[in-house]
Design a protein around this motif. Structure first.
Motif, PDB file in Angstrom:
ATOM      1  N   LEU A 170     -42.305   7.192  24.759  1.00  0.00           N
ATOM      2  CA  LEU A 170     -40.979   6.768  25.191  1.00  0.00           C
ATOM      3  C   LEU A 170     -39.968   7.912  25.209  1.00  0.00           C
ATOM      4  N   GLY A 171     -40.387   9.089  24.771  1.00  0.00           N
ATOM      5  CA  GLY A 171     -39.477  10.223  24.724  1.00  0.00           C
ATOM      6  C   GLY A 171     -38.415  10.086  23.653  1.00  0.00           C
ATOM      7  N   VAL A 172     -38.766   9.439  22.544  1.00  0.00           N
ATOM      8  CA  VAL A 172     -37.822   9.181  21.457  1.00  0.00           C
ATOM      9  C   VAL A 172     -38.152  10.073  20.267  1.00  0.00           C
ATOM     10  N   THR A 173     -37.123  10.575  19.610  1.00  0.00           N
ATOM     11  CA  THR A 173     -37.309  11.348  18.391  1.00  0.00           C
ATOM     12  C   THR A 173     -36.903  10.490  17.202  1.00  0.00           C
ATOM     13  N   ARG A 174     -37.817  10.269  16.287  1.00  0.00           N
ATOM     14  CA  ARG A 174     -37.528   9.464  15.096  1.00  0.00           C
ATOM     15  C   ARG A 174     -37.020  10.361  13.963  1.00  0.00           C
ATOM     16  N   GLU A 175     -36.103   9.839  13.195  1.00  0.00           N
ATOM     17  CA  GLU A 175     -35.596  10.584  12.051  1.00  0.00           C
ATOM     18  C   GLU A 175     -36.607  10.510  10.908  1.00  0.00           C
ATOM     19  N   PRO A 176     -37.010  11.635  10.342  1.00  0.00           N
ATOM     20  CA  PRO A 176     -37.935  11.597   9.201  1.00  0.00           C
ATOM     21  C   PRO A 176     -37.247  11.017   7.971  1.00  0.00           C
ATOM     22  N   THR A 177     -38.004  10.354   7.143  1.00  0.00           N
ATOM     23  CA  THR A 177     -37.471   9.716   5.942  1.00  0.00           C
ATOM     24  C   THR A 177     -38.308  10.080   4.722  1.00  0.00           C
ATOM     25  N   ALA A 178     -37.841   9.618   3.564  1.00  0.00           N
ATOM     26  CA  ALA A 178     -38.568   9.859   2.324  1.00  0.00           C
ATOM     27  C   ALA A 178     -39.906   9.143   2.298  1.00  0.00           C
ATOM     28  N   ARG A 179     -40.127   8.208   3.230  1.00  0.00           N
ATOM     29  CA  ARG A 179     -41.414   7.509   3.285  1.00  0.00           C
ATOM     30  C   ARG A 179     -42.556   8.449   3.636  1.00  0.00           C
ATOM     31  N   LEU A 180     -42.238   9.600   4.186  1.00  0.00           N
ATOM     32  CA  LEU A 180     -43.272  10.577   4.516  1.00  0.00           C
ATOM     33  C   LEU A 180     -44.010  11.064   3.269  1.00  0.00           C
ATOM     34  N   ARG A 181     -43.395  10.918   2.105  1.00  0.00           N
ATOM     35  CA  ARG A 181     -44.059  11.385   0.884  1.00  0.00           C
ATOM     36  C   ARG A 181     -45.389  10.673   0.674  1.00  0.00           C
ATOM     37  N   HIS A 182     -45.468   9.390   1.033  1.00  0.00           N
ATOM     38  CA  HIS A 182     -46.729   8.662   0.909  1.00  0.00           C
ATOM     39  C   HIS A 182     -47.819   9.326   1.756  1.00  0.00           C
ATOM     40  N   ILE A 183     -47.446   9.721   2.967  1.00  0.00           N
ATOM     41  CA  ILE A 183     -48.420  10.311   3.885  1.00  0.00           C
ATOM     42  C   ILE A 183     -48.813  11.708   3.424  1.00  0.00           C
ATOM     43  N   ALA A 184     -47.846  12.455   2.922  1.00  0.00           N
ATOM     44  CA  ALA A 184     -48.155  13.791   2.396  1.00  0.00           C
ATOM     45  C   ALA A 184     -49.117  13.698   1.220  1.00  0.00           C
ATOM     46  N   HIS A 185     -48.861  12.734   0.341  1.00  0.00           N
ATOM     47  CA  HIS A 185     -49.741  12.537  -0.809  1.00  0.00           C
ATOM     48  C   HIS A 185     -51.146  12.185  -0.345  1.00  0.00           C
ATOM     49  N   LEU A 209     -49.074  21.668  -2.513  1.00  0.00           N
ATOM     50  CA  LEU A 209     -48.117  21.524  -1.426  1.00  0.00           C
ATOM     51  C   LEU A 209     -46.708  21.740  -1.953  1.00  0.00           C
ATOM     52  N   GLU A 210     -45.931  22.524  -1.256  1.00  0.00           N
ATOM     53  CA  GLU A 210     -44.499  22.652  -1.526  1.00  0.00           C
ATOM     54  C   GLU A 210     -43.802  22.446  -0.189  1.00  0.00           C
ATOM     55  N   LEU A 211     -43.393  21.206   0.030  1.00  0.00           N
ATOM     56  CA  LEU A 211     -42.891  20.787   1.331  1.00  0.00           C
ATOM     57  C   LEU A 211     -41.387  20.520   1.293  1.00  0.00           C
ATOM     58  N   THR A 212     -40.721  20.865   2.361  1.00  0.00           N
ATOM     59  CA  THR A 212     -39.288  20.587   2.474  1.00  0.00           C
ATOM     60  C   THR A 212     -39.104  19.145   2.903  1.00  0.00           C
ATOM     61  N   ALA A 213     -38.492  18.364   2.038  1.00  0.00           N
ATOM     62  CA  ALA A 213     -38.289  16.936   2.298  1.00  0.00           C
ATOM     63  C   ALA A 213     -37.193  16.742   3.341  1.00  0.00           C
ATOM     64  N   PRO A 214     -37.140  15.548   3.937  1.00  0.00           N
ATOM     65  CA  PRO A 214     -36.101  15.287   4.943  1.00  0.00           C
ATOM     66  C   PRO A 214     -34.676  15.490   4.431  1.00  0.00           C
ATOM     67  N   ASP A 215     -34.450  15.294   3.117  1.00  0.00           N
ATOM     68  CA  ASP A 215     -33.097  15.467   2.576  1.00  0.00           C
ATOM     69  C   ASP A 215     -32.815  16.900   2.145  1.00  0.00           C
ATOM     70  N   GLY A 216     -33.760  17.815   2.407  1.00  0.00           N
ATOM     71  CA  GLY A 216     -33.560  19.213   2.063  1.00  0.00           C
ATOM     72  C   GLY A 216     -34.145  19.615   0.724  1.00  0.00           C
ATOM     73  N   GLY A 217     -34.579  18.649  -0.072  1.00  0.00           N
ATOM     74  CA  GLY A 217     -35.214  18.950  -1.343  1.00  0.00           C
ATOM     75  C   GLY A 217     -36.641  19.414  -1.151  1.00  0.00           C
ATOM     76  N   THR A 218     -37.358  19.566  -2.253  1.00  0.00           N
ATOM     77  CA  THR A 218     -38.743  20.036  -2.203  1.00  0.00           C
ATOM     78  C   THR A 218     -39.662  19.002  -2.830  1.00  0.00           C
ATOM     79  N   TRP A 219     -40.754  18.715  -2.147  1.00  0.00           N
ATOM     80  CA  TRP A 219     -41.812  17.877  -2.694  1.00  0.00           C
ATOM     81  C   TRP A 219     -42.947  18.794  -3.126  1.00  0.00           C
ATOM     82  N   ALA A 220     -43.224  18.812  -4.413  1.00  0.00           N
ATOM     83  CA  ALA A 220     -44.311  19.623  -4.952  1.00  0.00           C
ATOM     84  C   ALA A 220     -45.447  18.698  -5.345  1.00  0.00           C
ATOM     85  N   LEU A 221     -46.577  18.837  -4.674  1.00  0.00           N
ATOM     86  CA  LEU A 221     -47.752  18.008  -4.921  1.00  0.00           C
ATOM     87  C   LEU A 221     -48.936  18.924  -5.192  1.00  0.00           C
ATOM     88  N   GLY A 222     -49.720  18.592  -6.196  1.00  0.00           N
ATOM     89  CA  GLY A 222     -50.849  19.431  -6.561  1.00  0.00           C
ATOM     90  C   GLY A 222     -50.513  20.283  -7.776  1.00  0.00           C
TER      91      GLY A 222
END
Length: 281
Positions: A170-185, A209-222
């Protein structure tokens, strides 16, 4: 299709029992985002091709509805699931058909209003069934049995991934959310599987993993002491492990031999890796 679209993730992470309802609420929210893309979409829009070869928007939603139906059955009636799975899959395999593809094809043949209503009802039925299932009981599935939290996580991953295909169509850009943490995990937990499905030995060294979260913070996994490291935007990592973008299109950096070998083959879903999507650049 250009990549497999299987109804589960192997060895999905199982959050503590108290978190099951939280995962299900995130699944509800993710479903609502996709629902919003479909509400008001004219009938001809449902026939629009998505990046998954041979699949329209209708195929994407039919696949989600199909999987939700199986999820609800697995959570409510394990014996009924096993019986239905054996009968249905034996029939399709005998006919030379792929069960996942056939489920999407059959569902996509319905009128859009009927398909949308089916998906809405089915996802709610699956949510209710998973919330009512004993948290420590492993539910039957197409691959290894999964606890309700694991199955909910897999459903969220698939809803987001197939929603990405719809958004792209559809040519739409979705805003990333904190729900992505489930998928990263989930993506990290399936590291060994990604190697195995490519005929490679599962690595013994861990990856962090040291990923930049949508809110600008860091998700550290592992583990903090891991010598292998992946850094970059959480969105990019989730696009990678759901195989919705080519590695070259993503701002991810791998340090260490295991991390470097993993990123091109990473996947958070079960099944064969399938054909990789081409770079977009």
């Amino acid at each position: 299709m250009t990549e497999p679209s299987t109804p589960s993730a192997p060895h999905a992470p199982a959050p503590p029992a108290a978190d099951v309802l939280g995962v299900l609420e995130d699944l509800r929210a993710e479903s609502a985002v996709l629902d919003g893309l479909l509400t008001g979409l004219p009938a001809e829009g449902w026939t629009r091709s998505t990046p998954a070869e041979g699949w329209t928007i209708a195929h994407q939603i039919a696949h989600l509805a199909w999987t939700d139906d199986w999820t609800a059955l697995a959570a409510r009636d394990a014996e009924g699931f096993d019986a239905a799975l054996g009968a249905r899959f034996a029939e399709l395999v005998a006919a030379g058909a792929d069960p996942v593809e056939e489920g999407a094809r059959e569902g996509a043949a319905a009128e859009p209003v009927v398909l949308l209503a089916r998906w809405r009802a089915g996802r709610e039925a699956a949510r209710e069934a998973l919330s009512a299932a004993p948290a420590d009981v492993r539910l039957p599935w197409f691959g290894p049995p999964m606890k309700p939290a694991s199955m909910a996580t897999a459903r969220l991953m698939e809803t987001w991934a197939h929603g990405q295909d719809v958004a792209d169509a559809l040519g739409v850009t979705r805003e990333p959310t904190a729900r992505l943490r489930h998928i990263a995990h989930l993506g990290l937990r399936t590291l060994g599987f990604a190697f195995t499905v490519h005929g490679l030995p599962a690595p013994e060294r861990p990856v962090r993993l040291e990923l930049t979260a949508p809110d600008g913070g860091t998700w550290a996994l592992g583990p903090a002491g891991a010598q292998d490291l992946v850094t970059g935007p959480a969105l990019d990592f989730c696009l990678l492990v759901t195989r919705r973008r080519h590695r070259d299109d993503l701002a991810l950096t791998a340090t260490g031999p295991v991390a470097t070998a993993w990123l091109p083959i990473a996947q958070a879903f079960a099944g064969a890796p399938g054909k990789e999507r081409p770079p977009r650049a």
